[in-house]
Write a protein that holds these residues in place. Sequence first.
Motif, PDB file in Angstrom:
ATOM      1  N   THR A 162       0.821  -1.222   0.000  1.00 24.63           N
ATOM      2  CA  THR A 162       0.000   0.000   0.000  1.00 24.63           C
ATOM      3  C   THR A 162       0.848   1.262   0.000  1.00 24.63           C
ATOM      4  O   THR A 162       0.504   2.253  -0.658  1.00 24.63           O
ATOM      5  N   LEU A 163       1.946   1.241   0.745  1.00 27.17           N
ATOM      6  CA  LEU A 163       2.805   2.415   0.894  1.00 27.17           C
ATOM      7  C   LEU A 163       4.030   2.293   0.000  1.00 27.17           C
ATOM      8  O   LEU A 163       4.553   1.198  -0.212  1.00 27.17           O
ATOM      9  N   ASP A 164       4.510   3.421  -0.489  1.00 27.55           N
ATOM     10  CA  ASP A 164       5.771   3.476  -1.220  1.00 27.55           C
ATOM     11  C   ASP A 164       6.878   3.740  -0.204  1.00 27.55           C
ATOM     12  O   ASP A 164       7.054   4.876   0.249  1.00 27.55           O
ATOM     13  N   LEU A 165       7.616   2.694   0.152  1.00 25.25           N
ATOM     14  CA  LEU A 165       8.603   2.823   1.219  1.00 25.25           C
ATOM     15  C   LEU A 165       9.882   3.510   0.756  1.00 25.25           C
ATOM     16  O   LEU A 165      10.833   3.628   1.534  1.00 25.25           O
ATOM     17  N   GLN A 167       9.463   6.599  -0.193  1.00 25.37           N
ATOM     18  CA  GLN A 167       9.023   7.953   0.131  1.00 25.37           C
ATOM     19  C   GLN A 167       8.716   8.038   1.628  1.00 25.37           C
ATOM     20  O   GLN A 167       8.415   7.035   2.270  1.00 25.37           O
ATOM     21  N   PRO A 168       8.793   9.253   2.216  1.00 30.83           N
ATOM     22  CA  PRO A 168       8.609   9.386   3.670  1.00 30.83           C
ATOM     23  C   PRO A 168       7.300   8.779   4.182  1.00 30.83           C
ATOM     24  O   PRO A 168       6.253   8.876   3.549  1.00 30.83           O
ATOM     25  N   VAL A 169       7.415   8.166   5.340  1.00 30.93           N
ATOM     26  CA  VAL A 169       6.287   7.547   6.025  1.00 30.93           C
ATOM     27  C   VAL A 169       6.292   8.025   7.475  1.00 30.93           C
ATOM     28  O   VAL A 169       7.358   8.168   8.088  1.00 30.93           O
ATOM     29  N   ALA A 170       5.126   8.267   8.036  1.00 29.95           N
ATOM     30  CA  ALA A 170       5.014   8.555   9.463  1.00 29.95           C
ATOM     31  C   ALA A 170       4.660   7.264  10.186  1.00 29.95           C
ATOM     32  O   ALA A 170       3.596   6.681   9.942  1.00 29.95           O
ATOM     33  N   LEU A 171       5.575   6.813  11.041  1.00 31.43           N
ATOM     34  CA  LEU A 171       5.343   5.621  11.851  1.00 31.43           C
ATOM     35  C   LEU A 171       4.724   6.055  13.175  1.00 31.43           C
ATOM     36  O   LEU A 171       5.353   6.774  13.956  1.00 31.43           O
ATOM     37  N   MET A 172       3.503   5.627  13.436  1.00 33.06           N
ATOM     38  CA  MET A 172       2.766   6.015  14.635  1.00 33.06           C
ATOM     39  C   MET A 172       2.694   4.799  15.561  1.00 33.06           C
ATOM     40  O   MET A 172       2.177   3.750  15.173  1.00 33.06           O
ATOM     41  N   LEU A 197      12.339   2.504   6.731  1.00 35.13           N
ATOM     42  CA  LEU A 197      11.722   3.723   6.195  1.00 35.13           C
ATOM     43  C   LEU A 197      12.802   4.699   5.767  1.00 35.13           C
ATOM     44  O   LEU A 197      13.875   4.764   6.366  1.00 35.13           O
ATOM     45  N   PRO A 198      12.547   5.495   4.738  1.00 39.86           N
ATOM     46  CA  PRO A 198      13.584   6.367   4.183  1.00 39.86           C
ATOM     47  C   PRO A 198      13.782   7.656   4.968  1.00 39.86           C
ATOM     48  O   PRO A 198      13.004   7.990   5.876  1.00 39.86           O
ATOM     49  N   SER A 199      14.820   8.374   4.601  1.00 41.30           N
ATOM     50  CA  SER A 199      15.063   9.710   5.149  1.00 41.30           C
ATOM     51  C   SER A 199      13.830  10.584   4.938  1.00 41.30           C
ATOM     52  O   SER A 199      13.170  10.510   3.899  1.00 41.30           O
ATOM     53  N   GLY A 200      13.536  11.408   5.934  1.00 42.14           N
ATOM     54  CA  GLY A 200      12.351  12.251   5.858  1.00 42.14           C
ATOM     55  C   GLY A 200      11.136  11.625   6.509  1.00 42.14           C
ATOM     56  O   GLY A 200      10.104  12.286   6.665  1.00 42.14           O
TER      57      GLY A 200
END
Length: 282
Positions: A162-165, A167-172, A197-200
Motif C-alpha cells: 500500500t505504501l511506497d517505502l 518515500q517518507p512515512v510517518a510511523l505512529m 523507512l527512508p530519510s524524511g
Amino acid sequence: MSDDDPTPSTETETGTGTGARPRTRIDTTKPHSARFWNYFVGGKDNYEVDREIGDHIKEIFPGLVDVAVTSRHFLGRAVRYLADEQGVRQFLDVGTGLPTADNTHEVAQRAAPDARIVYVDNDPIVLAHADALLAGTPEGRTVYLNADLYAPEAILEAAADTLDLSQPVALMILNTLGHVADHDQARDLVARLMAGLPSGSHLVISDSTATSEGMIAASEAYNASGAVPYYVRSIGEIAGFFDGLDLVDPGIVQVPEWRPDHRDPAAPASAVDAYCGVGRKP
C-alpha cells in the motif's frame, strides 16, 4: 494503558489485508487493553469486565482518564502537523486499537485526501471493526493489516503493498509499547521498523509514564487484573526511542504540551502521566 496487545496467541484468523497470524478468540472473561482504553475515551466497544477494572482504576488514579483523552488529542495534532506542515502522505499506524472519532486516516485525509494509511493490529476485536477503519477517501487508501509488533520486517513487507517505502512515512506507535516488557526489546522493535523507512520519515510515540505514585499504582492494579500486562516507563526511556532522529520542537513533553491547539479541549489542570514526541529521520 494501550491500543494494542502484541502478545502471541493460538488460533489463525485472517483480517483485511495481509499478514494473518495465530491469534485467540475474543475473551470476555478478562480485561483487554483495547477495550479498557475504549471505555476510558468514552467508547462503547467494551465489556463489563473492562468497565469493572476501569472503574476500579478510576478510584485509584482518576488521572488515567486524562491520559487516555489527551493522548487521543495528541494523535490528531501530530497527524495534522505531519500532513499540513511536513507534507507527509503516508502513515503506518502500529497498534491501531478500536476506532473512535478522528482516527489517523480521518485526520490525515481531511488534510490530504490522497493520503495512504496502513493500520496494524493483531487483536480480534480490532479485526471485527476493520470495516469501520477502512472507510477512507476515494482519492487515498486505507488498509488494515493483521500483523504483530514483534515481526517488524513482516509489517514492512506487507505495508509495502500500500505504501511506497522509498518515500517518507510517518510511523505512529501510540500507547502500545508498554506491552513489551523489556525496554531494550521495545527499542529494537522501533529501530527495526524505522530502519525500513527512508530519510524524511517520522516517528510518533506517546505512552504512559511512571511519573507519579498514582500512575504506578494504576499500572500495578491493571496488571493484577488478569489482563496482558502493561509497563509504564520513565521519561528518559521514552526519549530513548528517538535516538538517532531529529526531535521536532518542543521535544519530549507531556502529551497536552506538544503543540497545543485551540481545537482541543482545555488541558487538565494537573500534570498528565504520559509523554510523547515526534522525530524525523535524517
